[in-house]
Design a protein around this motif. Sequence first.
Motif, short mmCIF file in Angstrom:
data_model
loop_
_atom_site.label_atom_id
_atom_site.label_comp_id
_atom_site.label_asym_id
_atom_site.label_seq_id
_atom_site.Cartn_x
_atom_site.Cartn_y
_atom_site.Cartn_z
N ASP A 122 0.70 -1.50 -0.06
CA ASP A 122 0.08 -0.23 -0.15
C ASP A 122 0.53 1.19 0.01
OD1 ASP A 122 -2.21 -0.83 0.20
OD2 ASP A 122 -2.61 -1.70 2.48
N ILE A 123 1.73 1.26 0.76
CA ILE A 123 2.89 2.53 0.70
C ILE A 123 3.79 2.88 -0.47
CG2 ILE A 123 4.84 3.44 2.27
CD1 ILE A 123 2.78 1.47 3.55
N PRO A 124 4.00 2.17 -0.90
CA PRO A 124 4.52 2.37 -2.52
C PRO A 124 3.31 2.24 -3.39
CG PRO A 124 5.27 0.09 -2.20
CD PRO A 124 4.86 0.44 -0.81
N LYS A 125 2.37 1.80 -3.01
CA LYS A 125 1.53 2.14 -4.95
C LYS A 125 0.84 3.49 -4.35
CE LYS A 125 0.29 -2.08 -5.57
NZ LYS A 125 -1.46 -3.61 -4.65
N ASN A 126 1.28 4.22 -3.16
CA ASN A 126 0.14 5.26 -2.65
C ASN A 126 1.34 6.50 -3.41
OD1 ASN A 126 -2.30 6.03 -0.75
ND2 ASN A 126 -1.73 3.77 -0.49
N ARG A 127 2.63 6.39 -2.87
CA ARG A 127 3.69 7.18 -4.22
C ARG A 127 3.38 7.04 -4.53
NH1 ARG A 127 8.02 9.57 -1.70
NH2 ARG A 127 8.17 7.91 0.45
N LEU A 128 2.83 6.47 -5.82
CA LEU A 128 3.01 6.18 -6.85
C LEU A 128 1.35 6.67 -7.58
CD1 LEU A 128 3.85 2.60 -8.37
CD2 LEU A 128 5.04 4.18 -8.79
N GLN A 129 0.91 6.46 -6.73
CA GLN A 129 -0.47 7.47 -6.69
C GLN A 129 -0.01 9.36 -6.82
OE1 GLN A 129 -3.22 6.38 -8.25
NE2 GLN A 129 -1.44 4.71 -8.66
N LEU A 130 0.62 9.34 -5.93
CA LEU A 130 1.11 11.49 -5.27
C LEU A 130 1.95 11.58 -6.38
CD1 LEU A 130 2.74 11.09 -1.95
CD2 LEU A 130 0.66 12.97 -2.87
N GLU A 131 1.83 10.96 -7.43
CA GLU A 131 2.80 11.27 -8.59
C GLU A 131 2.18 11.65 -9.80
OE1 GLU A 131 6.28 8.69 -8.45
OE2 GLU A 131 7.41 9.26 -6.42
N ALA A 132 1.11 10.52 -9.64
CA ALA A 132 0.35 10.38 -10.98
C ALA A 132 -0.67 12.01 -10.90
CB ALA A 132 0.06 9.14 -10.69
N GLY A 133 -1.24 11.87 -9.84
CA GLY A 133 -1.85 13.41 -9.16
C GLY A 133 -0.85 14.92 -9.31
N GLY A 134 0.52 14.60 -9.65
CA GLY A 134 0.82 15.72 -9.29
C GLY A 134 2.34 15.92 -8.83
N TYR A 135 1.84 15.32 -7.50
CA TYR A 135 2.20 15.87 -6.39
C TYR A 135 3.68 15.49 -6.48
CZ TYR A 135 -2.17 17.06 -5.01
OH TYR A 135 -3.77 16.90 -5.23
N ASP A 136 4.63 16.32 -5.99
CA ASP A 136 6.38 15.75 -6.18
C ASP A 136 6.02 14.84 -4.11
OD1 ASP A 136 8.18 15.94 -5.56
OD2 ASP A 136 9.08 17.54 -5.18
N SER A 137 6.98 13.67 -4.14
CA SER A 137 6.35 12.41 -3.01
C SER A 137 8.10 12.60 -2.65
CB SER A 137 5.87 11.58 -3.41
OG SER A 137 7.18 10.75 -4.14
N LYS A 138 8.61 13.51 -3.52
CA LYS A 138 10.04 13.38 -2.90
C LYS A 138 11.05 13.22 -1.39
CE LYS A 138 12.16 14.45 -7.53
NZ LYS A 138 13.24 15.81 -8.06
N ASN A 139 10.45 14.56 -1.44
CA ASN A 139 10.46 14.81 0.50
C ASN A 139 9.18 14.15 1.25
OD1 ASN A 139 12.20 16.33 -0.17
ND2 ASN A 139 11.20 18.04 -1.14
N ILE A 140 8.19 13.61 1.05
CA ILE A 140 7.07 12.82 2.08
C ILE A 140 8.36 11.18 1.81
CG2 ILE A 140 5.67 12.09 2.17
CD1 ILE A 140 4.10 13.52 0.00
N THR A 141 8.72 11.04 3.04
CA THR A 141 9.01 10.01 3.60
C THR A 141 8.16 8.14 3.74
OG1 THR A 141 8.78 9.94 5.98
CG2 THR A 141 10.95 11.05 5.07
N ASP A 142 8.05 6.90 3.88
CA ASP A 142 7.10 5.87 3.66
C ASP A 142 6.55 6.43 5.32
OD1 ASP A 142 8.02 5.18 1.16
OD2 ASP A 142 9.87 3.55 1.70
N CYS A 143 7.41 6.63 6.17
CA CYS A 143 6.79 6.84 7.21
C CYS A 143 5.63 7.76 7.56
CB CYS A 143 7.35 6.66 8.80
SG CYS A 143 8.78 5.52 8.78
N GLU A 144 5.62 8.48 6.88
CA GLU A 144 4.54 10.07 7.20
C GLU A 144 3.74 9.03 6.48
OE1 GLU A 144 7.08 13.62 6.39
OE2 GLU A 144 7.72 12.57 4.68
N LEU A 145 3.69 7.99 4.75
CA LEU A 145 2.69 7.61 3.95
C LEU A 145 2.35 6.58 5.05
CD1 LEU A 145 4.59 7.18 0.79
CD2 LEU A 145 2.61 8.93 1.25
#
Length: 484
Positions: free
Chosen positions: A75-98
């Motif tokens: 669920d965590i990497p998938k949510n990160r991919l969806q952040l990026e697909a939605g146009g958000y920069d996920s570089k500074n968002i950690t896995d712990c935060e997600l």
Amino acid sequence: MLLTINNLKSTNNLKQLILLSISFLLVNSIFAQEIINDEVVKPEPKKVDSTKTQKAIKIDGVAAVIGDYIVLDSDIPKNRLQLEAGGYDSKNITDCELFGKLLEDKLYAHWAIQDSIQVSDAEIRRNVDYQVEQFLAQSGKSMAELLKFYNKDDEKSFRDEMFEINKSNQLAQKMQAKIVEEVEITPEEVRAFFNKIPKEERPTFGTELKVAQIVAEPKVSEEEKQKVINRLKEFKADVIENGASFRSKVVLYTDDKASIGTGGKYTLNRKQPRMVKEFRQVAFSLQEGEISEPFETEYGYHIIYCEKIRGQEYDVAHILLTPKVSSEAIKEAKERLEKIRERIVEGKISFADAAREASDEKETRGDGGQLINPTTQDYNFELTRMEPELYSQIQNLKDNEVSLVLKEEDRTGKAKFKILMVTDRIDQHEADYARDYLKIKKLAEDEKKINAISKWQEKKIFDTYIKVSGEYRNCEFTSNWLKK
């Protein structure tokens, strides 16, 4: 929806996480967030052709159990991919935060079930239909490609999973709303909130505008109105007397194109206003199985079929017909507004007086055409947060300059004309208690709601079975997910 609580000691990326939680389209909610029953079963590992790859594949494990829910490692990497697909920069968002955000969502959903909070299955299915349509339209993919992308064998299993995800999300939203439903803020609390902010840390509000408009709507002839009413009466008679399908008539004839996929269906709740006043009044006056007489709203003329009544909830379907406007009426409305504009420009009448005298928009007419910001409920629109359409219409206007006559069409194709004026401008400035009271009140109220949720969360964590597994036990949470 209430802003989410910080889960991590590092809060630099809270704004992006909030955006993630608010984004509620398919691309942000498609992934498995399963409900567990008696036991958690790990999915079978996929067979790998060793001739194609020598890389080991990690079995998708359970990262956490929260009451009746689980969070999977995937669920965590998938949510990160969806952040990026939605146009958000996920570089500074950690896995712990997600991960922390997922834990929070599951806690809300779990306690929503314990508190017997209800959600409408029919409304959730409509959300799923809308999400699938939007995703297919925006991605350009076919359903077969969509199923392959999400590793689903058939459309039913795909929609069933989406249904459970949407249901979980709705339960979480309603639980958050219940926690803060009685939170109120007093003027004394607003003042105390403002005074405790150091002067050098007070917020800066961007340039704000006050905008007014005058609207001219083409007039529909009485003959055309009666034609539409008679047509709706024919539909009703055909269903009652001949057993015709109401749904089929929706598909064939309704002008509410957004509801065709659901057969014109909506779920209304007496406690939660939805739809225009006239629509609700007619819907709630019906008995189960009854069809209304034709009635008018701002969108046109309707008939409503009451399919099911469940306490406070009504499942209804409707057919909307919008009377056609003649080309002569459209021309008359435009010319009428051009004459009004000419009088204002020549100084023969003020914009406000012209709005009170001639605008066809009853919501703004009494206030001299002043638009109300739906977010703040005052007259001020922050320039950087203004709706793109409104911004494009006023961006080149000088103060007290009248725009040219503009044409607009709503989702049913109904046309209207309007002129706009920027009636006041407040440049970017540091927060001022008197001038910006409503904005400061909103900030103070948000803080109080966040504190209320934080207290609720602290208590419920101890009252809930929670198990965090693997590497996520090393995350530094603000919320006590590890119950140390």
